[in-house]
Design an enzyme around this catalytic site. Structure first.
Site, PDB file in Angstrom:
ATOM      1  N   LYS A   1      -7.094  -6.762 -21.654  1.00 34.18           N
ATOM      2  CA  LYS A   1      -7.087  -6.429 -20.112  1.00 34.18           C
ATOM      3  C   LYS A   1      -6.254  -7.749 -18.986  1.00 34.18           C
ATOM      4  CE  LYS A   1     -11.688  -6.851 -20.059  1.00 34.18           C
ATOM      5  NZ  LYS A   1     -12.734  -5.787 -18.891  1.00 34.18           N
TER       6      LYS A   1
ATOM      7  N   ASP B   1      -9.262 -10.616 -22.597  1.00 30.61           N
ATOM      8  CA  ASP B   1      -9.605 -10.462 -20.912  1.00 30.61           C
ATOM      9  C   ASP B   1      -9.401 -12.005 -20.213  1.00 30.61           C
ATOM     10  OD1 ASP B   1     -11.418 -10.860 -18.152  1.00 30.61           O
ATOM     11  OD2 ASP B   1     -12.700  -9.269 -19.014  1.00 30.61           O
ATOM     12  N   THR B   2      -9.967 -13.038 -19.633  1.00 31.40           N
ATOM     13  CA  THR B   2      -9.912 -13.915 -18.604  1.00 31.40           C
ATOM     14  C   THR B   2      -8.755 -14.734 -19.521  1.00 31.40           C
ATOM     15  OG1 THR B   2     -11.302 -15.264 -19.574  1.00 31.40           O
ATOM     16  CG2 THR B   2     -11.300 -14.290 -17.342  1.00 31.40           C
ATOM     17  N   GLY B   3      -8.589 -14.307 -21.217  1.00 22.61           N
ATOM     18  CA  GLY B   3      -8.188 -15.849 -22.038  1.00 22.61           C
ATOM     19  C   GLY B   3      -9.078 -16.740 -22.132  1.00 22.61           C
TER      20      GLY B   3
ATOM     21  N   ASP C   1     -19.948  -4.540 -26.630  1.00 20.61           N
ATOM     22  CA  ASP C   1     -21.086  -4.728 -26.181  1.00 20.61           C
ATOM     23  C   ASP C   1     -21.722  -4.602 -25.096  1.00 20.61           C
ATOM     24  OD1 ASP C   1     -21.205  -7.354 -27.024  1.00 20.61           O
ATOM     25  OD2 ASP C   1     -23.537  -7.249 -26.579  1.00 20.61           O
TER      26      ASP C   1
ATOM     27  N   THR D   1     -11.351 -17.506 -23.949  1.00 19.35           N
ATOM     28  CA  THR D   1     -11.691 -17.481 -25.532  1.00 19.35           C
ATOM     29  C   THR D   1     -10.930 -17.421 -26.227  1.00 19.35           C
ATOM     30  OG1 THR D   1     -13.943 -16.042 -25.034  1.00 19.35           O
ATOM     31  CG2 THR D   1     -13.248 -16.068 -26.611  1.00 19.35           C
TER      32      THR D   1
HETATM   33  P1  XMP Z   1     -12.572 -13.884 -21.900  1.00 15.84           P
HETATM   34  O1  XMP Z   1     -12.533 -13.535 -20.770  1.00 15.84           O
HETATM   35  O2  XMP Z   1     -12.482 -14.779 -22.637  1.00 15.84           O
HETATM   36  O3  XMP Z   1     -13.058 -12.708 -22.907  1.00 15.84           O
HETATM   37  O4  XMP Z   1     -11.021 -13.889 -22.991  1.00 15.84           O
HETATM   38  C1  XMP Z   1     -12.864 -12.900 -24.331  1.00 15.84           C
HETATM   39  C2  XMP Z   1     -13.965 -12.035 -24.626  1.00 15.84           C
HETATM   40  O5  XMP Z   1     -15.332 -11.582 -23.001  1.00 15.84           O
HETATM   41  C3  XMP Z   1     -15.975 -10.471 -23.646  1.00 15.84           C
HETATM   42  N1  XMP Z   1     -14.612  -9.722 -22.682  1.00 15.84           N
HETATM   43  C4  XMP Z   1     -16.189  -7.671 -22.839  1.00 15.84           C
HETATM   44  N2  XMP Z   1     -16.577  -7.481 -24.016  1.00 15.84           N
HETATM   45  N3  XMP Z   1     -16.293  -5.608 -22.753  1.00 15.84           N
HETATM   46  C5  XMP Z   1     -17.188  -6.464 -23.714  1.00 15.84           C
HETATM   47  O6  XMP Z   1     -18.122  -5.377 -24.373  1.00 15.84           O
HETATM   48  C6  XMP Z   1     -15.489  -5.446 -22.222  1.00 15.84           C
HETATM   49  O7  XMP Z   1     -14.906  -5.377 -21.670  1.00 15.84           O
HETATM   50  C7  XMP Z   1     -15.236  -7.182 -21.714  1.00 15.84           C
HETATM   51  N4  XMP Z   1     -14.484  -7.615 -21.764  1.00 15.84           N
HETATM   52  C8  XMP Z   1     -14.323  -9.198 -21.833  1.00 15.84           C
HETATM   53  C9  XMP Z   1     -15.283 -10.074 -25.809  1.00 15.84           C
HETATM   54  O8  XMP Z   1     -16.696 -10.638 -26.199  1.00 15.84           O
HETATM   55  C10 XMP Z   1     -14.096 -11.059 -25.399  1.00 15.84           C
HETATM   56  O9  XMP Z   1     -14.483 -11.334 -26.212  1.00 15.84           O
END
Ligand code: XMP
Length: 175
Positions: free
Chosen positions: A128, A100-102, A156, A104
């Protein structure tokens, strides 16, 4: 909050995971591989991917969380368990459910890189890109999704919907 439209059916996920596994298997061609999955969302994906990869694959997990019970990251990415891994000299494939944001994947990657692996590649089921804050190279990617919160197939919301066999949109008020 309610479950919305199904974006990826169980059948289309199984097909795509099989394709990714075949691609990874070809690329590593018999070289031992260590998967490092990100808990908890990637558990289902890792298990299915692992099935298609054949022998010589070790699986480890690290814990990373910044979302709490919400749909927006809450503070820095907290990593657990990574300290116990021995990845020196290994070919590592980082596997997460969604980027998502990257933040993690970037945090896990830098932790893994510091352990002296032979190589590090990344594999995510969902990308995303519209929400990216930190550029992270993705070597293997299942599907691209828009700016929606998705659940099912291990993903989840506040601990719910993980066991859905498909991936669906979560309808959030005001998004
Ligand atoms: P980042 O923002 O760090 O996010 O790239 C990665 C982690 O965020 C959770 N995530 C989601 N979980 N539906 C979910 O159930 C989503 O749409 C979603 N977007 C982010 C996920 O745990 C991922 O490892």
């Amino acid at each position: 909050m309610a479950i919305g439209r199904v974006l990826f059916t169980a059948g289309s996920i199984a097909r795509r995971v099989g394709e990714l596994a075949a691609e990874i298997r070809r690329d590593y061609a018999g070289r031992p591989l260590t998967i490092v999955g990100v808990l908890q969302g990637a558990v289902t994906f890792v298990a299915d991917l692992r099935e298609g990869l054949g022998p010589q694959v070790a699986v480890e997990f690290v814990e990373a969380s910044s979302y709490g019970d919400g749909t927006e990251p809450q503070g820095p990415v907290a990593l657990g368990q990574a300290g116990g891994l021995d990845l020196a000299g290994r070919d590592v494939l980082l596997v997460d459910d969604i980027v998502d944001t990257g933040r993690t994947l970037a945090a896990v990657r830098s932790e893994v890189e510091a352990m002296g692996p032979r190589s590090v590649r990344t594999c995510v089921l969902l990308d995303k890109p519209s929400r990216r804050q930190i550029a992270v190279p993705l070597d293997y990617c299942g599907f691209v999704v828009g700016n929606v919160f998705v659940v099912g197939y291990g993903l989840d919301h506040a601990g719910r919907y993980r066991d859905l066999p498909h991936i669906a949109r979560l309808e959030l008020a005001g998004r």
